[in-house]
Design an enzyme around this catalytic site. Structure first.
Site, PDB file in Angstrom:
ATOM      1  CD  GLU A  53      -2.793  -0.873  -0.203  1.00 47.42           C
ATOM      2  OE1 GLU A  53      -2.811   0.197  -0.834  1.00 47.42           O
ATOM      3  OE2 GLU A  53      -3.283  -1.916  -0.627  1.00 47.42           O
TER       4      GLU A  53
HETATM    5  C1  LIG Z   1       2.504  -9.755   0.001  1.00 45.96           C
HETATM    6  C2  LIG Z   1       2.323  -8.608  -0.924  1.00 45.96           C
HETATM    7  C3  LIG Z   1       1.050  -8.225  -1.305  1.00 45.96           C
HETATM    8  C4  LIG Z   1       0.868  -7.164  -2.201  1.00 45.96           C
HETATM    9  N1  LIG Z   1      -0.391  -6.857  -2.652  1.00 45.96           N
HETATM   10  C5  LIG Z   1      -0.528  -5.959  -3.664  1.00 45.96           C
HETATM   11  C6  LIG Z   1      -1.799  -5.758  -4.305  1.00 45.96           C
HETATM   12  O1  LIG Z   1      -2.800  -6.357  -3.917  1.00 45.96           O
HETATM   13  N2  LIG Z   1      -1.857  -4.895  -5.344  1.00 45.96           N
HETATM   14  C7  LIG Z   1      -0.771  -4.223  -5.811  1.00 45.96           C
HETATM   15  O2  LIG Z   1      -0.901  -3.459  -6.755  1.00 45.96           O
HETATM   16  N3  LIG Z   1       0.444  -4.383  -5.222  1.00 45.96           N
HETATM   17  C8  LIG Z   1       0.586  -5.232  -4.172  1.00 45.96           C
HETATM   18  N4  LIG Z   1       1.812  -5.428  -3.599  1.00 45.96           N
HETATM   19  C9  LIG Z   1       2.959  -4.658  -4.080  1.00 45.96           C
HETATM   20  C10 LIG Z   1       3.412  -3.587  -3.081  1.00 45.96           C
HETATM   21  O3  LIG Z   1       2.468  -2.572  -3.007  1.00 45.96           O
HETATM   22  C11 LIG Z   1       4.809  -3.129  -3.535  1.00 45.96           C
HETATM   23  O4  LIG Z   1       5.703  -4.182  -3.238  1.00 45.96           O
HETATM   24  C12 LIG Z   1       5.234  -1.848  -2.858  1.00 45.96           C
HETATM   25  O5  LIG Z   1       4.446  -0.782  -3.309  1.00 45.96           O
HETATM   26  C13 LIG Z   1       6.713  -1.521  -3.115  1.00 45.96           C
HETATM   27  O6  LIG Z   1       7.051  -1.658  -4.447  1.00 45.96           O
HETATM   28  P1  LIG Z   1       8.339  -2.510  -4.853  1.00 45.96           P
HETATM   29  O7  LIG Z   1       8.210  -3.837  -4.198  1.00 45.96           O
HETATM   30  O8  LIG Z   1       8.486  -2.480  -6.308  1.00 45.96           O
HETATM   31  O9  LIG Z   1       9.526  -1.764  -4.141  1.00 45.96           O
HETATM   32  P2  LIG Z   1      10.336  -0.509  -4.743  1.00 45.96           P
HETATM   33  O10 LIG Z   1       9.383   0.509  -5.228  1.00 45.96           O
HETATM   34  O11 LIG Z   1      11.378  -0.996  -5.673  1.00 45.96           O
HETATM   35  O12 LIG Z   1      11.027   0.043  -3.430  1.00 45.96           O
HETATM   36  C14 LIG Z   1      12.224  -0.510  -2.869  1.00 45.96           C
HETATM   37  C15 LIG Z   1      12.704   0.430  -1.765  1.00 45.96           C
HETATM   38  O13 LIG Z   1      13.015   1.720  -2.317  1.00 45.96           O
HETATM   39  C16 LIG Z   1      12.235   2.737  -1.704  1.00 45.96           C
HETATM   40  N5  LIG Z   1      11.820   3.698  -2.717  1.00 45.96           N
HETATM   41  C17 LIG Z   1      11.413   3.446  -3.975  1.00 45.96           C
HETATM   42  N6  LIG Z   1      11.110   4.586  -4.596  1.00 45.96           N
HETATM   43  C18 LIG Z   1      11.311   5.574  -3.724  1.00 45.96           C
HETATM   44  C19 LIG Z   1      11.169   6.996  -3.784  1.00 45.96           C
HETATM   45  N7  LIG Z   1      10.734   7.641  -4.858  1.00 45.96           N
HETATM   46  N8  LIG Z   1      11.483   7.709  -2.690  1.00 45.96           N
HETATM   47  C20 LIG Z   1      11.912   7.114  -1.560  1.00 45.96           C
HETATM   48  N9  LIG Z   1      12.056   5.781  -1.459  1.00 45.96           N
HETATM   49  C21 LIG Z   1      11.763   5.012  -2.526  1.00 45.96           C
HETATM   50  C22 LIG Z   1      11.047   2.018  -1.097  1.00 45.96           C
HETATM   51  O14 LIG Z   1      10.482   2.735  -0.007  1.00 45.96           O
HETATM   52  C23 LIG Z   1      11.651   0.702  -0.686  1.00 45.96           C
HETATM   53  O15 LIG Z   1      12.275   0.850   0.552  1.00 45.96           O
HETATM   54  C24 LIG Z   1       1.999  -6.456  -2.670  1.00 45.96           C
HETATM   55  C25 LIG Z   1       3.287  -6.827  -2.261  1.00 45.96           C
HETATM   56  C26 LIG Z   1       3.457  -7.903  -1.424  1.00 45.96           C
HETATM   57  C27 LIG Z   1       4.847  -8.302  -1.048  1.00 45.96           C
END
Ligand SMILES: Cc1cc2nc3c(=O)[nH]c(=O)nc-3n(C[C@H](O)[C@H](O)[C@H](O)COP(=O)(O)OP(=O)(O)OC[C@H]3O[C@@H](n4cnc5c(N)ncnc54)[C@H](O)[C@@H]3O)c2cc1C
Length: 608
Positions: A443
């Site tokens: 989220e």
């Molecule tokens: C169990 C599970 C259930 C999920 N359910 C859903 C769902 O139902 N629907 C859906 O759409 N998604 C879902 N997700 C996805 C989830 O919302 C994302 O994993 C999350 O938004 C982070 O994206 P990412 O994993 O690509 O991490 P990234 O965006 O790659 O982030 C990696 C790190 O970098 C930091 N970061 C990245 N960009 C920035 C920035 N601009 N400024 C500061 N820090 C930054 C982040 O805070 C984090 O610490 C789910 C994920 C999991 C693991």
């Protein structure tokens, strides 16, 4: 199986005594509803937790979901539980009656959700996302979308999902690449891959309604080019019958740390070029509409944190009262001193107090945010509407991030209280910890929440909503500065509030000077100091009320003691919890403020 524990007394206090529902029940919106009805609903929710949801929590964790030939099977018992949950009307608790919901205030729905989430967080992802999708469609969808989808989502025949994340677009939603090509009449051909979709595919319902963010041809880059589409697994007719397959496939599910009962799916839309979606609103409005759903989901994630904190506290408390180890420190010279339960040890009491303060403080904070939402909904005056809406909005990222971390921290402390028995499976604490960790990631990660808070919510409208929060705190501190038992604690709250205001001004200056890196780097600690201050205020506000109630009991029953009068004990303990937080945690707000004001740029300058 671990025992389900819930403190209905504190929930009742937080809603009916502290926040109060009279402003809601006396408004036309919730006409005819009463606290008695709400209490009965909460007791029924608690019963469902004990009889149905919690018995599936550990087994769902152990069994997990299975993926075979494109089909996903939820753990044993989940399908029947979903049916029972839906038949009880729980999916539509806070949906208005015109959409077949119970029409309850958000704050009551949130209280029931806290119970359900504590009982089985993985299961709750399914109805939680379904109702968030339904509420968003109710708010911004056309009458045709309402009639075609909402009744079946609210009655549990169909489920809903939220499809944002893609392999190259997690936090950066502007990088979404899924495409939607217009066919006319609001229909689009959808094509793309989404990952990590919770309950993206499963066997709980006959249809699944996906809300998909995608880009239309020629749309501008970034988030402005995103549109929102309703994409069912099976196409549907006007009467709610499922028709042909809509070319929506699940390509697999993830192995993961916790919430094993919730399948995390990779979804492929339009592999055969035959996936049809209906646009919600206009092209380019996708993210704005999706925020309806995301804001609800963010509060629900905060609830996941506070629910877990409460469960962790009650579980640790029960263990500390039964585990016998060592003797009292007061008799440290006596080798024959009687063995005591670990709750006698000062360090264990300190740990218990931390989990209790986090549990009750985050519960109070979450309920307050939900109540602001209700007040915004019933307000007839535009100024009041804007005020409550602003308060709800500024609290949302704090509720999501602070409460999710408080939940994780509470499980950490609860595990410590259990010693080695916390690390093994028997008492369930290790599952609480594994299950709640995701709350700080999905989220929108907590870093993203912190940036949202500092760069958007605090700065918005010249700081209007931030000043409104300070105004609420100031009203309390002015009224209670001389309080006979809380005065010192209130002084700590004033100091925390001032440190928060100072940090806000300080960080604002960097932005005005064109330096965004430094304030963004400090956004997360800033959110933490904001959260501590709000929780301190919440606990003290509750304690001041509880003090008056305890005084009234003592006036009526002068011989009553906390040991023999449970209500007196309850109210006086509120004071202990608030004073503990004010003495042990609120001073750290000034420390965080100092760190924020240090101008230390090492993290930016370092070579990694
Ligand atoms: C169990 C599970 C259930 C999920 N359910 C859903 C769902 O139902 N629907 C859906 O759409 N998604 C879902 N997700 C996805 C989830 O919302 C994302 O994993 C999350 O938004 C982070 O994206 P990412 O994993 O690509 O991490 P990234 O965006 O790659 O982030 C990696 C790190 O970098 C930091 N970061 C990245 N960009 C920035 C920035 N601009 N400024 C500061 N820090 C930054 C982040 O805070 C984090 O610490 C789910 C994920 C999991 C693991």
């Amino acid at each position: 199986m671990t025992e389900f524990r819930a403190d209905l007394r504190d929930i009742r206090f937080a809603i009916f005594e502290h926040i109060g529902t009279s402003a809601l029940t006396s408004s036309g919106r919730f006409d005819g509803q009463s606290d008695e009805e709400y209490e009965m609903i909460l007791r029924e929710a608690d019963k469902l937790c004990r009889e149905v949801l919690n018995p599936l929590n550990a087994s769902g964790d152990e069994e997990g979901c299975t993926f075979k030939d494109g089909q996903v099977t939820a753990p044993r018992g989940f399908k029947a539980a979903y049916k029972q949950f839906a038949e009880g009307g729980w999916i539509g608790m806070s949906m208005p009656a015109e959409h077949d919901g119970m029409g309850l205030p958000h704050v009551v729905g949130i209280a029931a959700t806290e119970l359900f989430t504590a009982a089985n967080p993985a299961f709750m992802m399914a109805p939680g996302l379904t109702v968030a999708a339904a509420r968003m469609m109710a708010a911004v969808g056309t009458p045709d979308l309402h009639q075609r989808y909402l009744p079946h989502m609210v009655n549990g025949k169909w489920a809903g999902t939220m499809c944002l994340t893609e392999p190259g677009a997690g936090s950066a939603l502007g990088d979404i690449r899924s495409m939607a090509t217009p066919l006319g009449d609001g229909q689009y051909k959808v094509k793309g891959t989404k990952i990590f979709i919770s309950f993206g595919h499963h066997d709980l319902t006959e249809n699944i309604v996906h809300l998909v963010l995608a880009r239309t041809p020629g749309a501008p880059p970034g988030t402005k080019g995103l549109s929102l589409f309703v994409v069912p697994l099976h196409r549907v007719d006007d009467d709610g019958n499922c028709l042909e397959f809509n070319d929506v496939r699940c390509a697999g599910i993830e192995e993961k740390m916790g919430i094993h009962g919730s399948p995390t799916c990779q979804m492929v839309f339009g592999d055969d070029d035959d996936c049809i979606g209906t646009i919600v609103g206009k092209e380019g409005d996708g993210l704005r509409h999706m925020f309806h759903m995301m804001n609800e989901a963010r509060v629900a994630v905060g609830v996941q944190g506070s629910a877990t904190a409460n469960l962790a506290y009650l579980t640790a408390l029960a263990y500390a009262k039964e585990r016998v180890q060592g003797s009292s420190v007061k008799q440290f010279k006596n080798p024959d001193a009687p063995r005591v339960t670990i709750i006698e040890h000062p360090n264990v009491r300190q740990m218990l107090m931390e989990t209790r303060a986090l549990a009750e403080g985050t519960r109070g904070l979450v309920f307050r945010a939900a109540w602001y939402g209700d007040m915004a909904e019933i307000a007839t005056d535009d100024k009041d509407k804007a005020k409550y809406h602003g308060l709800e909005e500024i609290l949302t990222p704090i509720v999501k991030a602070y409460c999710s971390e408080a939940g994780f921290r509470a499980t950490d402390v609860a595990m410590q209280i259990h010693g080695g028995y916390g690390y093994i499976r028997e008492y369930g604490v290790e599952q609480f910890m594994r299950d709640v960790k995701i709350a700080s990631i999905y989220e929108g990660t907590n870093s993203i929440q912190a940036i949202d808070l500092l760069a958007r919510k605090v700065a918005r409208a010249g700081g209007r909503d931030f000043m409104a929060v300070l105004g609420e705190i100031d009203r309390f501190t002015k009224a209670h500065a001389e309080h006979p038992t809380l005065g010192k604690a209130v002084a700590n709250l004033v100091a925390a509030r001032n440190a928060l205001a100072e940090a806000t001004m300080g960080l604002g200056k960097y932005s005005f000077a064109g330096d965004l890196e430094y304030p963004i780097m400090q956004a997360k600690p800033y959110l933490t100091m904001f959260g501590h201050t709000l929780v301190g205020w919440t606990l003290l506000d509750q304690a001041a009320l509880a003090y008056d109630k305890a005084q009234a009991i003592r006036a009526e029953a002068p011989n009553a003691t906390p040991a023999d009068h449970s209500e007196l004990r309850f109210y006086e303990d509120k004071g202990h919890t608030a004073r503990w937080f004010a003495a042990q945690v609120l001073p750290s707000v000034r420390g965080i403020g100092k760190a924020i004001g240090s101008e230390d740029r090492s993290a930016l300058d370092a070579s990694f």
